[in-house]
Each structure stands twice: as structure tokens, then as C-alpha cells.
Design an enzyme around this catalytic site. Structure first.
Site, PDB file in Angstrom:
ATOM      1  NE  ARG A  57     -81.629  25.820  29.598  1.00 18.91           N
ATOM      2  CZ  ARG A  57     -80.754  26.766  29.870  1.00 18.91           C
ATOM      3  NH1 ARG A  57     -79.462  26.562  29.623  1.00 18.91           N
ATOM      4  NH2 ARG A  57     -81.141  27.919  30.382  1.00 18.91           N
ATOM      5  CE  LYS A  84     -77.449  43.484  45.312  1.00 19.06           C
ATOM      6  NZ  LYS A  84     -76.110  43.848  44.770  1.00 19.06           N
ATOM      7  N   GLY A 125     -84.754  31.158  36.637  1.00 23.48           N
ATOM      8  CA  GLY A 125     -84.039  30.072  37.311  1.00 23.48           C
ATOM      9  C   GLY A 125     -84.414  29.872  38.764  1.00 23.48           C
ATOM     10  N   GLY A 185     -83.094  34.978  31.000  1.00 17.76           N
ATOM     11  CA  GLY A 185     -83.052  36.332  30.448  1.00 17.76           C
ATOM     12  C   GLY A 185     -84.208  36.644  29.518  1.00 17.76           C
TER      13      GLY A 185
END
Length: 402
Positions: free
Chosen positions: A44, A202, A359, A382
Site C-alpha cells: 500500500r 460462503k 485479499g 470491501g
């Protein structure tokens, strides 16, 4: 939409004009992992280089806004950005100053054109995450111009990511610009046929992604544990596999929506199974209808992977989020690595635009050794996921005046 058309939707550093001596507030993502006071992954930090160095070289006074950890509005020395000035200076190859919020205006007034400083953690203010106008005003007093270069924080309507864009002339930094151009190519206005690879444990974590994608892509490739829920919805006995049996009805609805949208959903038809989940257990490759009651599906089989590679060869655009199997544990990384290498080869040949993010996805592509051979790999988590869900990102919407 062509690349030039995308960048016209928002202003970039090219639109700033003369900035020598002007104070530029730059929102970056410096939320890096640290251990024993040292940065363990500077990805980053390096991503900020194009924007920060360009602004400094053009004579701007560069004031970096960023958060670190979750101090919840309370100053915490363990989450102070003072810790990052030395490692950031090392990455930039030039001096970086640190400015505390106490006396910040006087400290900024002492800076000279070309200087770079990191302001203290924005989340030391309780109003940062609430987009409090008073916090926005406090930040804005320090600068003349605002640059948002942190796509990974663009899904948050915070004072430093959204509020400032409404009170100062606002521009996209180079990293933000590259991200938005890549995302437009991938789903905004892509070249068809478009394929999406969606993996992960999931279905429940990616319901909105799947529902949105079936209306936008031609091929939806489902892998990881979530594929088991779809197989169960199709009447397959998945044994002890990770499976959200309570969501089989939802999975069936997504499959029906895909049919209506002429989107082909690809589920594995051969799989790698084991009786226990650990590194290198006894495994066997079977048809999905041959999974024993005491076995669990841990990866996609070689025949299915080969067929999926053929699908990609007939596509022009690929969006990828999530691994095909339990890639962290050998030998269940084979499908992910194989398909990633196929996508990378097609990208290098010029026949495929490939955009990946998240990620686990970045880790999987690095494991396959192909992250630098995709068209674009987003490190955002996100924000990338919400973009795949078709949601407006507040930090981006503010830049384009929505």
C-alpha cells in the site's frame, strides 16, 4: 466507454493546473500490517508513489491523510501514524514529516514547496467516520486542494474520503484513476463475452455480488466452498463439504435469474475430495455425483479446470474475486493456480482484459506467480466487493459530482 471518456467523468492530477506552493490534502491508504514496529507488507505504501511524488515534484506541499487501525475516535499511541514516517520515507526515497493534530495549522505553515508530511490518524476524531462537517472543516483548513487516491476506502462516506470532496476542489490521484479506468473496462462497459470467477467459502458473503453479476456477464464461474451450496441446490450430495444448506433455495433463485439473463453458470463436475482438511492428506478426484458421505470437496477437478480454461479462451473480459478451492492448503491450490495461469497467458497474448481484486484473490494470484501478468489487480477488499455488487461508492461518487 473509452479510457479517455472514463477519465472525463472525474478530474485527475492533469486538471490541477499550477500547484507550486499550494497545500494539497491527499487521502491515501497507509493501513499497512506491522509487527514489532516494522511494516511487514509495504504494498500500500508503494501504491501511493505515483501521486505523492508527482505532486511533490510539481512543488505542492503534500499533506497525507490516512487512517491506521480502529481507534474509534480516541487517540491511541499504538495506532499513531508517527510510526510510519520512517518506513514511508524509505519507500519514497525522500524525507517525510509527521504532523500531530495539536498545532497542525502552525506546522503546515512551516512547510515549503515539495515537502511531504503525514498528518496524524484521521480516525482519532470521532467525527471522521460519521462524516461530521466540523471534522471536514478542520481538515479543509489545512489545504487548498483535495486528492482522493484511496480506492480501498472509497466505499466509506467519511470526512476524509467523501466530505472533503464537497468543500475543496477535488481530484483523483493516479492510483484511484488507474482503478476506475480498470473497473470501467471490466464491468462498466466491457468488451463481451465477459466471464466472472467468484470463489470463496460462503454464498452468504457474496449474495449481492452473484445477483448483480448474472445480469452483467456472459459466464459466471463459481468455485470455492460456495460452489458446494449450488451443487446441493442441484441435488448433488456433497458429503461433509462446507455447504450452506439453508441457502440452497437462494442459490436456485440465482441460477434461475442467470437463465433469464442468458448467463451461463459453470459449476465443477469433477472435484478433489478428502476425508480430512489438512495439508497433503490422501485425496481422490471424482465426479461430483460420487462424493462419499464422509468426504469433503476441497478443490475443483482437472477436467473442469481445463473446460473453464476453454471458456476463458472465448472471452474478451474477465473479473476475478475469490479462489477456486482451499488454496492456502496444498494440494488444494491446483485449480486456482492453473486457471489463473491460463488467464494470465491470455492477457499477455492480448486476447483478454483481466481484472482481479480482494485479499484472498491477490494472495492466490501471487501464489500462482501471475499477479503482475493480469491487466489490473486491485488490493482493495470491501470497496472492490461493493463495486462488484453494483453499488455506488461514496468516495468515487463525490469525485464525479453525484
Amino acid at each position: 466507454m473509452k479510457e479517455d471518456d472514463v477519465t472525463k467523468a472525474f478530474k485527475t492530477l492533469d486538471d490541477m493546473g499550477e500547484i507550486s506552493g499550494r497545500r494539497v490534502l491527499v487521502r491515501e491508504d497507509l493501513n499497512v500490517p506491522m509487527a514489532d514496529g516494522a511494516v511487514t507488507d509495504d504494498t500500500r505504501l508503494r501504491a501511493t508513489l505515483p501521486t505523492v511524488t508527482e505532486l511533490a515534484d510539481r512543488g505542492a506541499i503534500v499533506l497525507i491523510l490516512a487512517h491506521f487501525g480502529r481507534p474509534k475516535g480516541v487517540p491511541n499511541p499504538e495506532m499513531s501514524l508517527a510510526m510510519l514516517t520512517r518506513p514511508y520515507s524509505h519507500v519514497l526515497g525522500r524525507e517525510v514529516r509527521y504532523i500531530d493534530w495539536e498545532g497542525a495549522e502552525d506546522a503546515v505553515a512551516m512547510l515549503q514547496p515539495g515537502d511531504i508530511a503525514i498528518l496524524e490518524n484521521t480516525r482519532f476524531f470521532g467525527g471522521e467516520e460519521k462524516n461530521d462537517p466540523q471534522v471536514v472543516e478542520r481538515f479543509a483548513k489545512l489545504g487548498d486542494l483535495y486528492v482522493n487516491d484511496a480506492f480501498s476506502a472509497a466505499h466509506r462516506a467519511h470526512a476524509s474520503t467523501e466530505g472533503l470532496a464537497h468543500v475543496l476542489p477535488a481530484f483523483a490521484g493516479r492510483a484511484m484513476e488507474a482503478e476506475l479506468v480498470a473497473l470501467e473496462k471490466a464491468l462498466g462497459n466491457p468488451e463481451h463475452p465477459v466471464a466472472a470467477v467468484v470463489g470463496g467459502a460462503k454464498v452468504s458473503t457474496k449474495l449481492d455480488v452473484l445477483k448483480h453479476l448474472v445480469t452483467r456477464v456472459d459466464h459466471l464461474i463459481i468455485g470455492g466452498g460456495m460452489a458446494n451450496t449450488f451443487l446441493a441446490a442441484r441435488g448433488v450430495n456433497v458429503g461433509k463439504s462446507l455447504c450452506e444448506h439453508d441457502l440452497t433455495g437462494t442459490a436456485e433463485e440465482i441460477l434461475e435469474a442467470a437463465d433469464r439473463a442468458n448467463c451461463t453458470v459453470h459449476l465443477p463436475y469433477d472435484v478433489v475430495v478428502a476425508k480430512e482438511f489438512r495439508a497433503n492428506p490422501p485425496v481422490r478426484t471424482v465426479n461430483v455425483h460420487e462424493v462419499a458421505a464422509d468426504e469433503m470437496i476441497l478443490d475443483v477437478g482437472p477436467s473442469a479446470v481445463e473446460a473453464l480454461g476453454d471458456v476463458l479462451k472465448n472471452c474478451r473480459t474477465l473479473v476475478w474475486n475469490g479462489p477456486m478451492g482451499a488454496f492456502e492448503t496444498p494440494p488444494f491450490d491446483v485449480a486456482t493456480v492453473s486457471l489463473a495461469r491460463t488467464a494470465a497467458a491470455l492477457t499477455q497474448d492480448g486476447s483478454l482484459v483481466s481484472v482481479a481484486g480482494g485479499g484472498d484473490t491477490v494472495a492466490a494470484l501471487n501464489q500462482a506467480g501471475v499477479a503482475d501478468r493480469f491487466t489490473f489487480v486491485s488490493t482493495a477488499g470491501g470497496a472492490f466487493l461493493e463495486w462488484m455488487e453494483g453499488k455506488d461508492l461514496p468516495g468515487v461518487a463525490a469525485l464525479i459530482g453525484r
